[in-house]
Design a protein around this motif. Structure first.
Motif, PDB file in Angstrom:
ATOM      1  N   GLY A   1      -4.146  -8.799   6.706  1.00 51.97           N
ATOM      2  CA  GLY A   1      -4.176  -9.120   5.281  1.00 51.97           C
ATOM      3  C   GLY A   1      -3.268  -8.223   4.467  1.00 51.97           C
ATOM      4  N   VAL A   2      -3.258  -6.929   4.777  1.00 51.45           N
ATOM      5  CA  VAL A   2      -2.380  -5.999   4.060  1.00 51.45           C
ATOM      6  C   VAL A   2      -0.921  -6.353   4.325  1.00 51.45           C
ATOM      7  CG1 VAL A   2      -1.590  -3.585   3.972  1.00 51.45           C
ATOM      8  CG2 VAL A   2      -4.036  -4.110   3.875  1.00 51.45           C
ATOM      9  N   HIS A   3      -0.583  -6.663   5.568  1.00 52.48           N
ATOM     10  CA  HIS A   3       0.797  -7.041   5.887  1.00 52.48           C
ATOM     11  C   HIS A   3       1.192  -8.334   5.177  1.00 52.48           C
ATOM     12  CE1 HIS A   3       0.335  -4.079   9.177  1.00 52.48           C
ATOM     13  NE2 HIS A   3       1.599  -3.862   8.885  1.00 52.48           N
ATOM     14  N   LEU A   4       0.311  -9.304   5.160  1.00 48.35           N
ATOM     15  CA  LEU A   4       0.594 -10.552   4.452  1.00 48.35           C
ATOM     16  C   LEU A   4       0.761 -10.282   2.958  1.00 48.35           C
ATOM     17  CD1 LEU A   4       0.912 -13.631   4.395  1.00 48.35           C
ATOM     18  CD2 LEU A   4      -1.592 -13.787   4.243  1.00 48.35           C
ATOM     19  N   ALA A   5      -0.098  -9.442   2.404  1.00 44.14           N
ATOM     20  CA  ALA A   5       0.008  -9.095   0.985  1.00 44.14           C
ATOM     21  C   ALA A   5       1.341  -8.408   0.690  1.00 44.14           C
ATOM     22  CB  ALA A   5      -1.164  -8.208   0.565  1.00 44.14           C
TER      23      ALA A   5
ATOM     24  N   TYR B   1       4.200  -9.019   2.137  1.00 45.84           N
ATOM     25  CA  TYR B   1       5.209 -10.078   2.052  1.00 45.84           C
ATOM     26  C   TYR B   1       5.080 -10.862   0.749  1.00 45.84           C
ATOM     27  CZ  TYR B   1       6.494  -9.243   6.904  1.00 45.84           C
ATOM     28  OH  TYR B   1       6.936  -8.666   8.060  1.00 45.84           O
ATOM     29  N   ILE B   2       3.866 -11.205   0.374  1.00 43.04           N
ATOM     30  CA  ILE B   2       3.655 -11.971  -0.865  1.00 43.04           C
ATOM     31  C   ILE B   2       4.143 -11.176  -2.074  1.00 43.04           C
ATOM     32  CG2 ILE B   2       1.879 -12.902  -2.410  1.00 43.04           C
ATOM     33  CD1 ILE B   2       0.322 -13.655   0.211  1.00 43.04           C
ATOM     34  N   VAL B   3       3.747  -9.914  -2.155  1.00 40.60           N
ATOM     35  CA  VAL B   3       4.148  -9.086  -3.293  1.00 40.60           C
ATOM     36  C   VAL B   3       5.662  -8.861  -3.283  1.00 40.60           C
ATOM     37  CG1 VAL B   3       3.934  -6.799  -4.363  1.00 40.60           C
ATOM     38  CG2 VAL B   3       1.896  -8.011  -3.561  1.00 40.60           C
ATOM     39  N   LEU B   4       6.225  -8.602  -2.108  1.00 42.41           N
ATOM     40  CA  LEU B   4       7.672  -8.383  -2.036  1.00 42.41           C
ATOM     41  C   LEU B   4       8.441  -9.613  -2.506  1.00 42.41           C
ATOM     42  CD1 LEU B   4       8.117  -6.376   1.272  1.00 42.41           C
ATOM     43  CD2 LEU B   4       8.686  -5.616  -1.043  1.00 42.41           C
ATOM     44  N   PHE B   5       8.051 -10.790  -2.040  1.00 34.24           N
ATOM     45  CA  PHE B   5       8.766 -11.990  -2.478  1.00 34.24           C
ATOM     46  C   PHE B   5       8.553 -12.241  -3.970  1.00 34.24           C
ATOM     47  CE2 PHE B   5       9.078 -13.076   2.102  1.00 34.24           C
ATOM     48  CZ  PHE B   5      10.465 -13.200   2.149  1.00 34.24           C
ATOM     49  N   GLY B   6       7.373 -11.902  -4.480  1.00 33.61           N
ATOM     50  CA  GLY B   6       7.155 -11.983  -5.921  1.00 33.61           C
ATOM     51  C   GLY B   6       8.046 -11.008  -6.682  1.00 33.61           C
ATOM     52  N   MET B   7       8.204  -9.816  -6.145  1.00 28.44           N
ATOM     53  CA  MET B   7       9.084  -8.821  -6.766  1.00 28.44           C
ATOM     54  C   MET B   7      10.540  -9.286  -6.744  1.00 28.44           C
ATOM     55  SD  MET B   7       7.334  -6.211  -7.845  1.00 28.44           S
ATOM     56  CE  MET B   7       8.518  -4.898  -7.959  1.00 28.44           C
ATOM     57  N   PHE B   8      10.962  -9.849  -5.612  1.00 30.05           N
ATOM     58  CA  PHE B   8      12.333 -10.339  -5.534  1.00 30.05           C
ATOM     59  C   PHE B   8      12.551 -11.444  -6.564  1.00 30.05           C
ATOM     60  CE2 PHE B   8      11.787  -9.276  -0.811  1.00 30.05           C
ATOM     61  CZ  PHE B   8      12.227  -7.977  -0.988  1.00 30.05           C
ATOM     62  N   GLY B   9      11.617 -12.371  -6.629  1.00 29.69           N
ATOM     63  CA  GLY B   9      11.744 -13.481  -7.579  1.00 29.69           C
ATOM     64  C   GLY B   9      11.748 -13.011  -9.022  1.00 29.69           C
ATOM     65  N   SER B  10      10.823 -12.120  -9.359  1.00 30.04           N
ATOM     66  CA  SER B  10      10.757 -11.645 -10.747  1.00 30.04           C
ATOM     67  C   SER B  10      11.965 -10.785 -11.092  1.00 30.04           C
ATOM     68  CB  SER B  10       9.448 -10.894 -11.004  1.00 30.04           C
ATOM     69  OG  SER B  10       9.352  -9.740 -10.198  1.00 30.04           O
ATOM     70  N   GLY B  11      12.467 -10.021 -10.131  1.00 24.00           N
ATOM     71  CA  GLY B  11      13.658  -9.209 -10.385  1.00 24.00           C
ATOM     72  C   GLY B  11      14.888 -10.069 -10.621  1.00 24.00           C
TER      73      GLY B  11
ATOM     74  N   ILE C   1      -0.205   2.807  -0.075  1.00 20.55           N
ATOM     75  CA  ILE C   1      -1.267   3.802   0.123  1.00 20.55           C
ATOM     76  C   ILE C   1      -2.235   3.320   1.203  1.00 20.55           C
ATOM     77  CG2 ILE C   1      -3.298   4.859  -0.975  1.00 20.55           C
ATOM     78  CD1 ILE C   1      -1.553   5.000  -3.567  1.00 20.55           C
ATOM     79  N   ALA C   2      -2.630   2.048   1.141  1.00 23.19           N
ATOM     80  CA  ALA C   2      -3.538   1.505   2.157  1.00 23.19           C
ATOM     81  C   ALA C   2      -2.902   1.542   3.541  1.00 23.19           C
ATOM     82  CB  ALA C   2      -3.938   0.072   1.791  1.00 23.19           C
ATOM     83  N   HIS C   3      -1.628   1.182   3.620  1.00 26.39           N
ATOM     84  CA  HIS C   3      -0.915   1.146   4.895  1.00 26.39           C
ATOM     85  C   HIS C   3      -0.797   2.546   5.505  1.00 26.39           C
ATOM     86  CE1 HIS C   3       1.823  -0.663   7.798  1.00 26.39           C
ATOM     87  NE2 HIS C   3       2.728   0.248   7.524  1.00 26.39           N
ATOM     88  N   VAL C   4      -0.384   3.511   4.686  1.00 30.77           N
ATOM     89  CA  VAL C   4      -0.235   4.882   5.174  1.00 30.77           C
ATOM     90  C   VAL C   4      -1.604   5.471   5.522  1.00 30.77           C
ATOM     91  CG1 VAL C   4       0.460   7.229   4.508  1.00 30.77           C
ATOM     92  CG2 VAL C   4       1.965   5.282   4.023  1.00 30.77           C
ATOM     93  N   ALA C   5      -2.618   5.189   4.714  1.00 30.04           N
ATOM     94  CA  ALA C   5      -3.971   5.693   5.010  1.00 30.04           C
ATOM     95  C   ALA C   5      -4.469   5.141   6.340  1.00 30.04           C
ATOM     96  CB  ALA C   5      -4.930   5.321   3.882  1.00 30.04           C
ATOM     97  N   ALA C   6      -4.227   3.865   6.597  1.00 31.62           N
ATOM     98  CA  ALA C   6      -4.652   3.277   7.875  1.00 31.62           C
ATOM     99  C   ALA C   6      -3.895   3.912   9.036  1.00 31.62           C
ATOM    100  CB  ALA C   6      -4.436   1.767   7.855  1.00 31.62           C
ATOM    101  N   ALA C   7      -2.594   4.128   8.858  1.00 31.83           N
ATOM    102  CA  ALA C   7      -1.810   4.760   9.927  1.00 31.83           C
ATOM    103  C   ALA C   7      -2.309   6.179  10.197  1.00 31.83           C
ATOM    104  CB  ALA C   7      -0.329   4.770   9.551  1.00 31.83           C
ATOM    105  N   LEU C   8      -2.612   6.924   9.133  1.00 33.07           N
ATOM    106  CA  LEU C   8      -3.133   8.277   9.313  1.00 33.07           C
ATOM    107  C   LEU C   8      -4.524   8.272   9.949  1.00 33.07           C
ATOM    108  CD1 LEU C   8      -1.891   9.940   6.012  1.00 33.07           C
ATOM    109  CD2 LEU C   8      -1.027  10.333   8.351  1.00 33.07           C
ATOM    110  N   TYR C   9      -5.349   7.312   9.580  1.00 38.50           N
ATOM    111  CA  TYR C   9      -6.665   7.162  10.203  1.00 38.50           C
ATOM    112  C   TYR C   9      -6.501   6.967  11.713  1.00 38.50           C
ATOM    113  CZ  TYR C   9     -10.742   4.590  11.899  1.00 38.50           C
ATOM    114  OH  TYR C   9     -11.810   4.151  12.650  1.00 38.50           O
ATOM    115  N   HIS C  10      -5.592   6.071  12.084  1.00 37.14           N
ATOM    116  CA  HIS C  10      -5.373   5.835  13.519  1.00 37.14           C
ATOM    117  C   HIS C  10      -4.814   7.077  14.212  1.00 37.14           C
ATOM    118  CE1 HIS C  10      -6.262   1.613  14.348  1.00 37.14           C
ATOM    119  NE2 HIS C  10      -5.959   1.405  13.072  1.00 37.14           N
ATOM    120  N   ALA C  11      -3.903   7.766  13.553  1.00 42.01           N
ATOM    121  CA  ALA C  11      -3.261   8.926  14.178  1.00 42.01           C
ATOM    122  C   ALA C  11      -4.170  10.141  14.250  1.00 42.01           C
ATOM    123  CB  ALA C  11      -1.986   9.284  13.416  1.00 42.01           C
TER     124      ALA C  11
END
Length: 177
Positions: free
Chosen positions: A88-92, A94-104, A147-157
């Motif tokens: 879900g975070v990875h999908l989000a 992509y969605i946010v990035l494409f929204g940012m590209f479009g709005s930019g 923040i969520a992505h890095v926190a998850a990576a640190l949790y795993h590590a």
């Protein structure tokens, strides 16, 4: 190895991940700093081409995953809920990035700022254009996702100690689970 295996990401996926990560961080930095910079056009002259580069990387990344490569299997003993949350975070992203590209792109087109940035003259008041609000909201969402992505990576590590970073780096190494 160019393509991913069942237990680690391939060189193409790793390169796309880290180039995208650094590009997104640079976009956030230049975008937020431009608002208070003495010469915001100078930062935006970096921000706009970098945004186009990250768009190209993101499109290539989507094509790579949909047509040319398969992601590694989840790390052993990962709860199904955690795996769904990660997807879900990875999908989000992509969605946010494409929204940012479009709005930019819309912001540049509607405001005429592209001609100003690369031709000279005063910058428009971006807040007067509709795409400015979603672009700013998207930036805040990107920060939350990072923040969520890095926190998850640190949790795993650090807590699970399941070698998550090794999966997203170059070389053979040991199995990631």
């Amino acid at each position: 190895m160019m393509k991913s295996t069942s237990d680690r990401y391939g060189a193409v996926a790793v390169t796309l991940h880290w180039l995208s990560a650094f590009g997104i961080l640079a976009l956030l930095a230049t975008g937020f700093r431009a608002a208070d910079a003495p010469d915001p056009a100078a930062l935006l002259r970096l921000h706009v081409p970098l945004g186009i580069a990250v768009l190209a990387l993101t499109v290539f990344r989507v094509v790579w995953w949909l047509a040319l490569d398969r992601k590694p299997a989840p790390i052993a003993n990962t709860l199904a809920g955690q795996e769904r949350l990660a997807r879900g975070v990875h999908l989000a992203f992509y969605i946010v990035l494409f929204g940012m590209f479009g709005s930019g792109i819309a912001l540049m087109a509607m405001s005429g700022a592209g001609a100003v940035l690369f031709g000279g003259g005063p910058l428009p008041d971006f807040s007067a254009y509709g795409p400015r609000a979603p672009h700013g909201i998207g930036a805040m969402l990107l920060i939350a996702l990072l923040i969520a992505h890095v926190a998850a990576a640190l949790y795993h590590a650090l807590i699970r100690r399941d070698a998550i970073f090794r999966r997203m780096w170059y070389g053979k190494g040991k199995r990631a689970d």
